[in-house]
Design a protein around this motif. Structure first.
Motif, PDB file in Angstrom:
ATOM      1  N   ARG A 349       6.000  13.747   3.286  1.00  0.00           N
ATOM      2  CA  ARG A 349       7.192  13.460   2.486  1.00  0.00           C
ATOM      3  C   ARG A 349       6.792  12.835   1.151  1.00  0.00           C
ATOM      4  O   ARG A 349       7.302  13.212   0.088  1.00  0.00           O
ATOM      5  N   ALA A 350       5.837  11.888   1.191  1.00  0.00           N
ATOM      6  CA  ALA A 350       5.391  11.225  -0.028  1.00  0.00           C
ATOM      7  C   ALA A 350       4.742  12.223  -0.982  1.00  0.00           C
ATOM      8  O   ALA A 350       4.975  12.180  -2.201  1.00  0.00           O
ATOM      9  N   ALA A 351       3.914  13.122  -0.436  1.00  0.00           N
ATOM     10  CA  ALA A 351       3.276  14.130  -1.287  1.00  0.00           C
ATOM     11  C   ALA A 351       4.303  15.051  -1.918  1.00  0.00           C
ATOM     12  O   ALA A 351       4.194  15.416  -3.100  1.00  0.00           O
ATOM     13  N   ASP A 352       5.324  15.435  -1.153  1.00  0.00           N
ATOM     14  CA  ASP A 352       6.399  16.269  -1.700  1.00  0.00           C
ATOM     15  C   ASP A 352       7.136  15.548  -2.820  1.00  0.00           C
ATOM     16  O   ASP A 352       7.489  16.150  -3.848  1.00  0.00           O
ATOM     17  N   LEU A 353       7.388  14.255  -2.641  1.00  0.00           N
ATOM     18  CA  LEU A 353       8.108  13.494  -3.657  1.00  0.00           C
ATOM     19  C   LEU A 353       7.298  13.361  -4.943  1.00  0.00           C
ATOM     20  O   LEU A 353       7.862  13.364  -6.041  1.00  0.00           O
ATOM     21  N   VAL A 354       5.970  13.254  -4.821  1.00  0.00           N
ATOM     22  CA  VAL A 354       5.132  13.219  -6.018  1.00  0.00           C
ATOM     23  C   VAL A 354       5.229  14.542  -6.779  1.00  0.00           C
ATOM     24  O   VAL A 354       5.292  14.567  -8.006  1.00  0.00           O
ATOM     25  N   VAL A 355       5.276  15.644  -6.056  1.00  0.00           N
ATOM     26  CA  VAL A 355       5.404  16.959  -6.699  1.00  0.00           C
ATOM     27  C   VAL A 355       6.710  17.050  -7.472  1.00  0.00           C
ATOM     28  O   VAL A 355       6.759  17.587  -8.584  1.00  0.00           O
ATOM     29  N   THR A 356       7.776  16.513  -6.908  1.00  0.00           N
ATOM     30  CA  THR A 356       9.072  16.581  -7.593  1.00  0.00           C
ATOM     31  C   THR A 356       9.186  15.576  -8.730  1.00  0.00           C
ATOM     32  O   THR A 356      10.151  15.618  -9.493  1.00  0.00           O
ATOM     33  N   GLY A 357       8.223  14.659  -8.842  1.00  0.00           N
ATOM     34  CA  GLY A 357       8.285  13.639  -9.884  1.00  0.00           C
ATOM     35  C   GLY A 357       9.152  12.461  -9.534  1.00  0.00           C
ATOM     36  O   GLY A 357       9.407  11.595 -10.381  1.00  0.00           O
ATOM     37  N   ALA A 358       9.604  12.395  -8.272  1.00  0.00           N
ATOM     38  CA  ALA A 358      10.519  11.329  -7.867  1.00  0.00           C
ATOM     39  C   ALA A 358       9.821  10.016  -7.553  1.00  0.00           C
ATOM     40  O   ALA A 358      10.477   8.982  -7.427  1.00  0.00           O
ATOM     41  N   THR A 359       8.503  10.050  -7.417  1.00  0.00           N
ATOM     42  CA  THR A 359       7.767   8.821  -7.115  1.00  0.00           C
ATOM     43  C   THR A 359       6.365   8.935  -7.675  1.00  0.00           C
ATOM     44  O   THR A 359       5.984   9.983  -8.233  1.00  0.00           O
ATOM     45  N   ASP A 362       1.264   5.768  -5.750  1.00  0.00           N
ATOM     46  CA  ASP A 362       1.205   4.636  -4.823  1.00  0.00           C
ATOM     47  C   ASP A 362       1.979   4.921  -3.536  1.00  0.00           C
ATOM     48  O   ASP A 362       1.633   4.380  -2.479  1.00  0.00           O
ATOM     49  N   THR A 363       2.999   5.741  -3.616  1.00  0.00           N
ATOM     50  CA  THR A 363       3.754   6.101  -2.414  1.00  0.00           C
ATOM     51  C   THR A 363       2.863   6.839  -1.426  1.00  0.00           C
ATOM     52  O   THR A 363       2.919   6.608  -0.209  1.00  0.00           O
ATOM     53  N   VAL A 364       2.027   7.731  -1.943  1.00  0.00           N
ATOM     54  CA  VAL A 364       1.082   8.451  -1.091  1.00  0.00           C
ATOM     55  C   VAL A 364       0.032   7.493  -0.545  1.00  0.00           C
ATOM     56  O   VAL A 364      -0.299   7.527   0.645  1.00  0.00           O
ATOM     57  N   ARG A 365      -0.484   6.623  -1.405  1.00  0.00           N
ATOM     58  CA  ARG A 365      -1.510   5.678  -0.955  1.00  0.00           C
ATOM     59  C   ARG A 365      -0.964   4.749   0.133  1.00  0.00           C
ATOM     60  O   ARG A 365      -1.652   4.456   1.116  1.00  0.00           O
ATOM     61  N   ASN A 366       0.259   4.289  -0.052  1.00  0.00           N
ATOM     62  CA  ASN A 366       0.854   3.395   0.942  1.00  0.00           C
ATOM     63  C   ASN A 366       1.062   4.104   2.275  1.00  0.00           C
ATOM     64  O   ASN A 366       0.798   3.545   3.344  1.00  0.00           O
ATOM     65  N   ALA A 367       1.533   5.357   2.210  1.00  0.00           N
ATOM     66  CA  ALA A 367       1.755   6.115   3.442  1.00  0.00           C
ATOM     67  C   ALA A 367       0.438   6.379   4.162  1.00  0.00           C
ATOM     68  O   ALA A 367       0.356   6.316   5.393  1.00  0.00           O
ATOM     69  N   ALA A 368      -0.618   6.665   3.398  1.00  0.00           N
ATOM     70  CA  ALA A 368      -1.931   6.884   4.010  1.00  0.00           C
ATOM     71  C   ALA A 368      -2.481   5.589   4.582  1.00  0.00           C
ATOM     72  O   ALA A 368      -3.140   5.587   5.636  1.00  0.00           O
ATOM     73  N   GLY A 369      -2.214   4.470   3.926  1.00  0.00           N
ATOM     74  CA  GLY A 369      -2.688   3.182   4.411  1.00  0.00           C
ATOM     75  C   GLY A 369      -2.088   2.788   5.743  1.00  0.00           C
ATOM     76  O   GLY A 369      -2.736   2.128   6.561  1.00  0.00           O
ATOM     77  N   VAL A 370      -0.854   3.220   5.977  1.00  0.00           N
ATOM     78  CA  VAL A 370      -0.176   2.882   7.228  1.00  0.00           C
ATOM     79  C   VAL A 370      -0.867   3.527   8.430  1.00  0.00           C
ATOM     80  O   VAL A 370      -0.937   2.940   9.513  1.00  0.00           O
ATOM     81  N   VAL A 371      -1.397   4.747   8.259  1.00  0.00           N
ATOM     82  CA  VAL A 371      -2.010   5.457   9.393  1.00  0.00           C
ATOM     83  C   VAL A 371      -3.507   5.208   9.505  1.00  0.00           C
ATOM     84  O   VAL A 371      -4.112   5.533  10.528  1.00  0.00           O
ATOM     85  N   LYS A 372      -4.116   4.617   8.497  1.00  0.00           N
ATOM     86  CA  LYS A 372      -5.571   4.486   8.469  1.00  0.00           C
ATOM     87  C   LYS A 372      -6.090   3.678   9.655  1.00  0.00           C
ATOM     88  O   LYS A 372      -5.660   2.556   9.902  1.00  0.00           O
TER      89      LYS A 372
END
Length: 489
Positions: A349-359, A362-372
């Motif tokens: 979802r975070a990667a999709d939002l970056v593509v749309t320019g909506a975020t 850091d949204t991707v980094r935070n989401a990846a940090g949660v699962v690390k």
């Protein structure tokens, strides 16, 4: 056209071929051709085999790069401690869609893989050899034909597994061989202690066994006559992406990556993925500097992984390509632990939002940090590594998508995904004249729908990934205001 012909790219080599020896002359080596090219092979004692693996610094070629001698010792000690016979498992599943190196060995040099497996089984006094292959119709028949041509030291069988990314994970393969679901176990287990049928199990990649068979013939000094001092020998690479001439390439370690890319008519473009879908992105400048080895790629921020090199061309949207793969990886998860079931869809979802320019990134980094570090297998970590390295390499594209409504390029699909993974055509829409902000939809499919600050549904304006479509359909049916709809693009 057979699956075998359709799937396999050409094979190329830098210097004198080793694993690929005889390919030019014979195409595919039957037993007679194999023995003519490689010569005889004598069994080795366990001590001799251990010394050989240690002296050539042999590591697993499936991605993790674990020292093979340590695996041998662990299985040997476990078998002696438990007084149980070990099992040898060859992982030739190659579930990553972009990879072709093991398929090249299975179809053209299957006896080299079998030689390595036979060496290990003899040295360990194993009871059985099991070879796992994908059910894609590529490797099973050539391997079965090779087994019919020769005698193995112990009973040897072939097990087919679903051609999925996650099926190639070691624990998933062991479960599949044991007749269970082809997914990783819910907890981390060591196959060396309890693997196939609960027995101590040595499991390694197909190329690893082939490399061992070569080393046993030429000896440590001969093996180390090419390559680097710390990583002697050759490696097999799958070169794809935007390459004009994709190929499986054998090259000595230490070969400049730029030379390999040039051989395959593969300009570095905006970035190069090294190590495959669980690997890392590196810049064109890093690719020009890098040498092909674990240390050489790590030096420029990359990883060798399973030897997959995917350069992007200038005519595609890098962030769109990345988001497409993250969606695929989220869908390929076992879905049995929180990091995969909830964390990876959130990362997609975070990667999709970056593509749309909506975020932003850091949204991707935070989401990846949660699962690390929290998954039962390496799938969440590998997916996070892929996504976060993309945010670094394609930082300028992230800004362009946020400020200029995109980079102006379409996603052409250069990263080797199967066609089905790219055909996501269903979109979720809200009729705002009906929506009352009940919030039920966010509870039904929390992986895709969130509630904004006012309690109304919010989700990326992208197609609904296939693995979430059932949940989206349920949300549509349960919406009290009948405000949601799911339609084809």
């Amino acid at each position: 056209m057979s699956a075998r012909t359709a799937v396999l790219p050409p094979v190329a080599c830098f210097g004198e071929p080793r694993l690929t020896a005889g390919f030019d002359e014979f195409g595919s080596l039957d037993l007679a051709a194999h023995e003519e090219v490689h010569g005889p092979l004598e069994p080795l004692t366990i001590n001799t085999l251990l010394r050989l693996a240690e002296e050539i610094r042999l590591t697993g070629r499936g991605g993790a790069g674990f020292p093979f001698a340590r695996k041998l010792k662990a299985v040997l000690e476990s078998a002696r401690r438990q007084q149980l016979p070990p099992v040898v498992v060859v992982n030739a599943t190659e579930g990553e869609p972009a990879s072709r190196k093991d398929k090249a060995l299975l179809t053209r040099a299957p006896h080299l893989i079998l030689d390595g497996a036979a060496l290990v089984a003899y040295a360990l006094d194993a009871d059985e050899i099991v070879i796992g292959v994908a059910d894609d119709g590529v490797g099973e028949e050539p391997l079965a034909a090779a087994l019919r041509e020769r005698e193995m030291p112990v009973e040897t069988g072939i097990v087919t597994v679903p051609h999925r990314f996650i099926s190639g994970e070691g624990g998933a393969l062991v479960r599949g061989i044991n007749g269970e679901a082809h997914i990783p176990p819910g907890v981390k287990k060591r196959a060396s202690d309890s693997g196939v049928s609960g027995l101590p199990t040595l499991l390694s990649n197909a190329e690893t066994f082939a490399q061992l068979a070569l080393a046993a013939r030429v000896g440590p000094a001969g093996y180390a006559s090419v390559g680097t001092e710390k990583e002697p020998g050759t490696v097999l690479l799958t070169i794809g992406g935007a390459a004009g001439q994709p190929a499986v390439v054998e090259c000595p370690t230490g070969t400049p990556l730029a030379d390999v890319l040039q051989l395959c008519d593969a300009p570095a473009g905006p970035g190069v993925l090294v190590g495959g879908y669980h690997g890392k992105w590196i810049t064109p400048e890093a690719a020009a500097e890098a040498e092909v080895s674990r240390a050489g790629l790590a030096k420029v921020g990359g990883t060798l992984g399973a030897g997959i090199i995917l350069p992007l061309g200038p005519n595609t949207c890098p962030l769109g390509e990345v988001a497409q793969v993250v969606r695929y990886l989220a869908g390929e998860s076992a879905g049995q632990c929180g990091p995969c079931r909830l964390g990876l869809p959130e990362l997609a979802r975070a990667a999709d939002l970056v593509v749309t320019g909506a975020t932003d990134a850091d949204t991707v980094r935070n989401a990846a940090g949660v699962v690390k570090g929290r998954g039962a297998c390496s799938h969440p970590d590998g997916t996070g590594r892929f996504a976060t390295s993309a945010m670094e390499v394609f930082a300028a594209d992230v800004v362009a998508h946020a400020k200029r409504d995109g980079c102006g390029r379409k996603v052409v699909g250069q990263l080797g995904l199967p066609a089905a993974a790219q055909e996501i055509k269903r979109r979720l829409a809200v009729d705002w004249s009906r929506c009352d902000g009940h919030g039920l939809c966010a509870h039904v499919v929390p992986e895709f729908i969130r509630l904004d600050g006012n309690g109304f549904p919010s989700f990326p304006p992208t197609p609904v990934p296939g693995w979430l479509e059932r949940g989206a359909q349920k949300a549509v049916r349960m919406c009290p205001a009948l405000a949601l709809s799911l339609s084809d693009e």
